[in-house]
Design a protein around this motif. Structure first.
Motif, PDB file in Angstrom:
ATOM      1  N   GLU A 167       0.831  -1.204   0.000  1.00 43.86           N
ATOM      2  CA  GLU A 167       0.000   0.000   0.000  1.00 43.86           C
ATOM      3  C   GLU A 167       0.865   1.253   0.000  1.00 43.86           C
ATOM      4  N   GLY A 168       0.226   2.381  -0.216  1.00 44.33           N
ATOM      5  CA  GLY A 168       0.907   3.659  -0.135  1.00 44.33           C
ATOM      6  C   GLY A 168       1.279   4.016   1.291  1.00 44.33           C
ATOM      7  N   GLY A 169       2.201   4.964   1.416  1.00 54.72           N
ATOM      8  CA  GLY A 169       2.734   5.308   2.727  1.00 54.72           C
ATOM      9  C   GLY A 169       1.704   5.755   3.738  1.00 54.72           C
ATOM     10  N   GLY A 170       0.621   6.372   3.277  1.00 56.13           N
ATOM     11  CA  GLY A 170      -0.401   6.826   4.217  1.00 56.13           C
ATOM     12  C   GLY A 170      -0.976   5.698   5.039  1.00 56.13           C
ATOM     13  N   GLU A 171      -1.140   4.520   4.413  1.00 54.13           N
ATOM     14  CA  GLU A 171      -1.691   3.383   5.155  1.00 54.13           C
ATOM     15  C   GLU A 171      -0.717   2.874   6.208  1.00 54.13           C
ATOM     16  N   LEU A 172       0.587   2.967   5.945  1.00 51.53           N
ATOM     17  CA  LEU A 172       1.562   2.565   6.963  1.00 51.53           C
ATOM     18  C   LEU A 172       1.598   3.581   8.091  1.00 51.53           C
ATOM     19  N   ALA A 173       1.471   4.861   7.737  1.00 48.22           N
ATOM     20  CA  ALA A 173       1.437   5.892   8.780  1.00 48.22           C
ATOM     21  C   ALA A 173       0.261   5.662   9.725  1.00 48.22           C
TER      22      ALA A 173
END
Length: 761
Positions: A167-173
């Motif tokens: 996923e994109g970084g926002g989901e990891l954040a």
């Protein structure tokens, strides 16, 4: 070879497929709703679901991983949102910008930042050249029944019983802030395997055969691919890993495999026997579709430019070289845009295709078994002193250590191959770039345009074809003449190979800091590491200027933001944004920045109507009877694309639009969930439009009441197109399902704003 079923199927006893329409006659009483709980995917997803609603999942993952193109931005996002410690194991690998060859100190500064962040927040730091991200996670974290989230699209550990999602970084954040990954319960498709691969057929051949069958039909798009059936036992776990990692190229959400004693042996060898448990479907399990694969019928494959789904049997290509290569040349003309040209038919000599380069690398090609097979085929051979060259990148230092111990590195180097360290560069255009007009065959994951490092805008164009390591080795032994592995004697290929995992490189070089956060430590930020610029909340009404219109059937994330040398600027949002659409629409950045400059003046107190061109837009709206208050309307840029977002999970594909004025995408459909998630996490509206667009670059779309619309069903969002000639027409936009959190994020202007408000910052 590969058969797709129409409609749902039941799997009984793990071996018998029954079509849904024939279930009653076959004595199956369970409804699809009941029997879908018998899938492996159901049990893992529900075990990680915190919502209490099995249809609306809120997932918490067991571990996460990022590489050095993405981890700086993710940590900066979470840090700006109030994070003080990594709440779960978070692995930071340095396998993409490892060469540090572009941009002076830029890349190494990111690595120094990563180590300082691992010490400050309690992370796990893998230095450059030690391991490719997915190899490290397979060796150290994947286990049966687990879920792992990664900021790389090829985050796939299904063959080890782990449901992994890229996923994109926002989901990891969000996970770092102890929020959840929110998704509707996905469809699950059975990948039913029978038979056994013939000698010389490798995991890339199997994967390409599947991708060819499902991609264009969208058969597994945003679904979970569940590998079952008796054919699994014919492949060892290393081979299965090679098939599994390529599931990303089908546009599926995730993957999972039934496990067995070979899975157990793999985990035990890596010191993690306790992470094994048998995973298999219940006696009766229901799937939303089925891909049946007879492994014994798979032949050596080649995926020609410019997509993994553009696949052919090598025999088929050799029998129709001129016709098939000519079609590729036509596609290359489109990629070149009149500035660069690629010829392939001129590489046919005496009826045989001559390639200029071979590469075996990364999370798909550099696995131990693949390199062993290549070494066996090349033992005593000679790759030649001509144009052709071969590079081999073992996927981790432990793999390289064992290849050295058993003499395989000697065999490769003695034959003329170049053996390098663990590195992902050849997969995204930052390593082993072939010459202009060159054709490279690679056991890597992608062959999109520019993935080999060419720059069509500068007159430089080369291409990549995907092949399995076995056929690449056979081709190398022939001095670069395309050769299927099955053209060599069967006794060349023996998939049995003893592997002994030695953790010494990890024990001695990896920083294992989970649970050891040191808040007083300082982050070390080089001059290129910049925080995300501030974003404004969504206004009640918005005006969008069309700054790019792309009518290609699919637009990849590499076209939205190129990979390769641009990676040097991944930690500098505004610096990287200068490359947005640079290889597809070079004028886009200037157009969008002009919009952003006007919007910044509006925020400072200027009325949009003070801008002559916009004054004409508002006058046209008034003349058409559309109420529009220029003083209260937010102005932003917009991209139209038919189907954007195939490929990488990189959030920069969306954030680069946003930081230079992007406010919305309008599309026919989104190629992947991950790109659409990136769009929303960066505060842009994920509009869709049925039918052909009635606007051109430079036209405007006025969307009144959009903030209020986000509280509704979004099935019909009224918008008004103002064309350059002043005419106005009404169009109906719509937005597919958004969670309450996603709606709130877009209203807030971006994920950082949303999280800061939630934390009271």
């Amino acid at each position: 070879m590969v058969k797709l079923y129409e409609g749902g199927v039941y799997l009984r006893g793990g071996k018998e497929l029954v079509r849904e329409s024939e279930a009653t006659a076959a004595g199956i009483a369970a409804t699809p709703e009941e029997a879908r709980q018998g899938t492996i995917a159901w049990s893992i997803l529900q075990a990680h679901n915190t919502s209490g609603d099995p249809e609306a999942l809120k997932i918490r993952f067991d571990a996460m991983a990022s590489h050095d193109i993405t981890f700086v931005g993710i940590i900066q996002t979470a840090r700006a949102s109030g994070m003080t410690e990594f709440p779960l194991p978070y692995v930071l690998t340095n396998c993409h910008n490892s060469l540090c060859a572009v941009g002076g100190t830029i890349n190494e500064d990111d690595h120094v930042f990563g180590l300082s962040a691992a010490k400050k927040y309690g992370g796990i730091f893998v230095p450059p050249h030690i391991a490719v991200i997915h190899s490290f996670m397979r060796e150290n974290f994947a286990g049966c029944g687990k879920m792992i989230l990664g900021s790389d699209s090829h985050t796939r550990y299904g063959a080890l019983g782990t449901m992994a999602v890229g996923e994109g970084g926002g989901e990891l954040a969000k996970q770092l802030l102890q929020d959840t990954y929110d998704v509707a319960y996905p469809g699950v498709v059975a990948i039913y395997l029978t038979g056994a691969p013939r000698p010389g057929v490798g995991p890339h051949d199997v994967a390409l055969a599947i991708i060819k069958a499902v991609f264009a039909k969208g058969y597994v798009k945003n679904k979970v691919m569940e590998f079952v059936g008796p054919g699994i036992a014919s492949m060892n776990t290393d081979y299965r890993n090679g098939v599994d990692v390529m599931t990303t190229e089908t546009t599926c959400l995730s993957s999972i495999w039934a496990t067995d004693e070979d899975t157990h042996a793999f985990l035990a060898m890596h010191g993690r026997a306790a992470d094994y448990r048998e995973l298999k479907p219940a006696d009766v399990a229901y799937y939303d579709g089925c891909v049946e694969v007879d492994l014994s019928s798979v032949k050596p494959m080649i995926a020609l430019p410019f997509h993994p789904s553009n696949a052919f049997e090598i025999d088929e290509l050799n029998e129709n070289l001129e016709d098939i290569l000519h079609e590729c040349e036509l596609a290359a003309e489109k990629v070149g845009g009149g500035r660069a040209h690629l010829s392939l038919t001129d590489k046919v000599v005496d009826g045989r295709l001559h390639v200029q380069q071979g590469v075996i690398a990364g999370c798909s090609g550099g696995n131990f078994g693949n390199v062993v097979q290549a070494a066996r085929a090349l033992k005593g051979a000679n790759t030649g002193c001509g144009e052709f060259s071969l590079s081999v990148y073992p996927t981790s230092q432990p793999v390289a250590l064992e290849l050295t111990r058993q003499g395989y590195v000697y065999d490769l180097m003695e034959a003329g191959a170049i053996v390098r360290t663990a590195f992902c560069g050849p997969c995204f255009g930052a390593g082993d770039t072939p010459a202009n007009n060159g054709l490279s065959i690679r056991h890597t994951t992608r062959n999109f345009p520019n993935r080999e490092g060419s720059k069509p805008g500068n007159g430089q164009l080369s291409a990549v074809a995907l092949m399995d390591a076995r056929s690449i080795a056979a081709t190398a032994a022939a001095g670069g003449v395309l050769t299927a592995a099955t053209d060599l004697p069967d006794e060349t290929w023996d998939e049995s190979c003893e592997y002994r995992f030695d953790s010494a490189p990890y024990d001695k070089r990896v920083y294992w800091g989970y649970g050891k956060a040191a808040p007083a430590d300082e982050l070390i930020e080089g001059p290129n590491i910049k925080p995300w610029p501030a974003m404004e909340p969504l206004a009640d009404d918005i005006l969008l200027r069309v700054c790019s219109k792309i009518m290609d059937p699919v637009t990849t994330t590499d076209e939205l933001i190129p990979s390769g040398e641009t990676s040097s600027f991944r930690s500098n949002p505004l610096g990287l944004a200068e490359f947005t659409l640079s290889r597809r629409d070079p004028d886009y950045v200037g157009r969008s920045k002009a919009v952003d400059a006007i919007e910044k003046r509006r925020v400072a107190g200027e009325d949009l109507a003070a801008e002559p061109e916009l004054a004409r837009v508002f006058q046209a709206l008034e003349g058409a009877g559309v109420a529009a208050d220029s003083a209260k309307t937010e102005f932003g840029s917009m991209i139209y694309a038919v189907k954007p977002g195939d490929g990488s999970a990189r959030e920069q594909a969306a954030s680069c639009q946003r930081v230079i004025g992007g406010l919305a995408n309008v599309v026919s459909e989104y190629a992947t969930k991950r790109y659409r998630s990136n769009v929303m996490n960066w505060g842009m509206l994920p509009f869709q439009l049925a039918g052909e667009p009635c606007f051109e670059v430079g036209d405007h779309l006025f969307v009144p009441g959009i903030r209020a619309a986000l509280d509704g069903d979004l099935a019909d969002v009224a918008a008004y197109v103002v064309r350059a000639d002043g005419t106005v027409c009404k169009v109906s936009l719509y937005v597919a399902d958004m969670t309450p959190e996603e709606r709130a994020i877009v209203k807030a202007g971006c994920l950082i704003n949303y999280n800061r408000a939630k934390a009271g910052l």
